[in-house]
Write a protein that holds these residues in place. Structure first.
Motif, PDB file in Angstrom:
ATOM      1  N   SER A  69       4.377   9.735  10.523  1.00  0.00           N
ATOM      2  CA  SER A  69       3.031  10.217  10.210  1.00  0.00           C
ATOM      3  C   SER A  69       3.056  10.980   8.890  1.00  0.00           C
ATOM      4  O   SER A  69       4.118  11.307   8.365  1.00  0.00           O
ATOM      5  N   ILE A 103      -9.811   1.945   3.280  1.00  0.00           N
ATOM      6  CA  ILE A 103      -9.237   3.035   4.063  1.00  0.00           C
ATOM      7  C   ILE A 103     -10.283   4.143   4.033  1.00  0.00           C
ATOM      8  O   ILE A 103     -10.841   4.434   2.976  1.00  0.00           O
ATOM      9  N   TYR A 124      -6.616  12.664   4.350  1.00  0.00           N
ATOM     10  CA  TYR A 124      -6.445  11.412   5.078  1.00  0.00           C
ATOM     11  C   TYR A 124      -5.177  11.542   5.911  1.00  0.00           C
ATOM     12  O   TYR A 124      -4.090  11.739   5.380  1.00  0.00           O
ATOM     13  N   MET A 126      -2.384  10.002   8.328  1.00  0.00           N
ATOM     14  CA  MET A 126      -1.745   8.727   8.681  1.00  0.00           C
ATOM     15  C   MET A 126      -0.920   8.952   9.937  1.00  0.00           C
ATOM     16  O   MET A 126      -0.034   9.811   9.945  1.00  0.00           O
ATOM     17  N   GLU A 131       0.186   2.760   8.710  1.00  0.00           N
ATOM     18  CA  GLU A 131      -0.858   3.424   7.918  1.00  0.00           C
ATOM     19  C   GLU A 131      -0.268   4.046   6.655  1.00  0.00           C
ATOM     20  O   GLU A 131      -0.888   4.021   5.600  1.00  0.00           O
ATOM     21  N   ARG A 134       0.432   1.200   4.171  1.00  0.00           N
ATOM     22  CA  ARG A 134      -0.839   0.697   3.645  1.00  0.00           C
ATOM     23  C   ARG A 134      -1.392   1.666   2.607  1.00  0.00           C
ATOM     24  O   ARG A 134      -1.877   1.260   1.537  1.00  0.00           O
TER      25      ARG A 134
END
Length: 153
Positions: A69, A103, A124, A126, A131, A134
């Motif tokens: 993450s 996104i 943002y 993730m 994620e 990306r």
């Protein structure tokens, strides 16, 4: 398959011969070239869908130790959207668009100084390595278009 006794011209009987259906003649395969046209979209950051933000943000990345993450924090100093948002509509999030898609994050906050907007901060989050990867592909495209670099701290 049928078996037939064939007679030779001398009149003697030969061993049975096997005949099968005639195979259709094979046409040579022609290689077909298929052209794929790819439309390259501009990599953009938008606060209102369809309206690109020209201000380049400072981006800070943090990632968990296991890499599963992470968080990207965008800080836009005096973004152009402040001047146009009253005419174009409300800021509804941060939309990062590129060739792969979009996104989105809705964690967007405006910071004010003396009652006037001065900057926008967007986060943002993730939650998986997919994620993260990306997002990094998006940022590589964005940095290449804008002539930016990446520095680890």
């Amino acid at each position: 398959m049928s078996l037939i006794k064939a007679q030779l011209s001398s009149g003697s009987v030969a061993a049975p011969a096997a005949f099968s259906r005639a195979r259709p003649t094979m046409r040579p395969q022609v290689a077909r070239v298929q052209r794929v046209s790819q439309i390259c979209l501009a990599t953009t950051l938008e606060f209102i869908k369809g309206i690109s933000e020209p201000t380049i943000p400072d981006v800070k990345l943090t990632r968990s130790r296991d890499g599963a993450s992470g968080i990207a924090t965008f800080v836009f100093e005096n973004p152009a959207i402040f001047e146009a948002s009253s005419e174009l509509g409300d800021i509804t999030g941060l939309y990062m668009t590129d060739d792969e898609g979009e996104i989105t994050t809705v964690d967007v906050q405006a910071k004010f100084v003396n009652g006037k907007p001065s900057k926008i901060e967007a986060k943002y989050v993730m939650r998986s390595s997919f994620e993260w990867e990306r997002f990094m592909r998006f940022m590589e495209r964005y940095a290449e278009e804008k002539g930016l670099g990446f520095a680890k701290s």
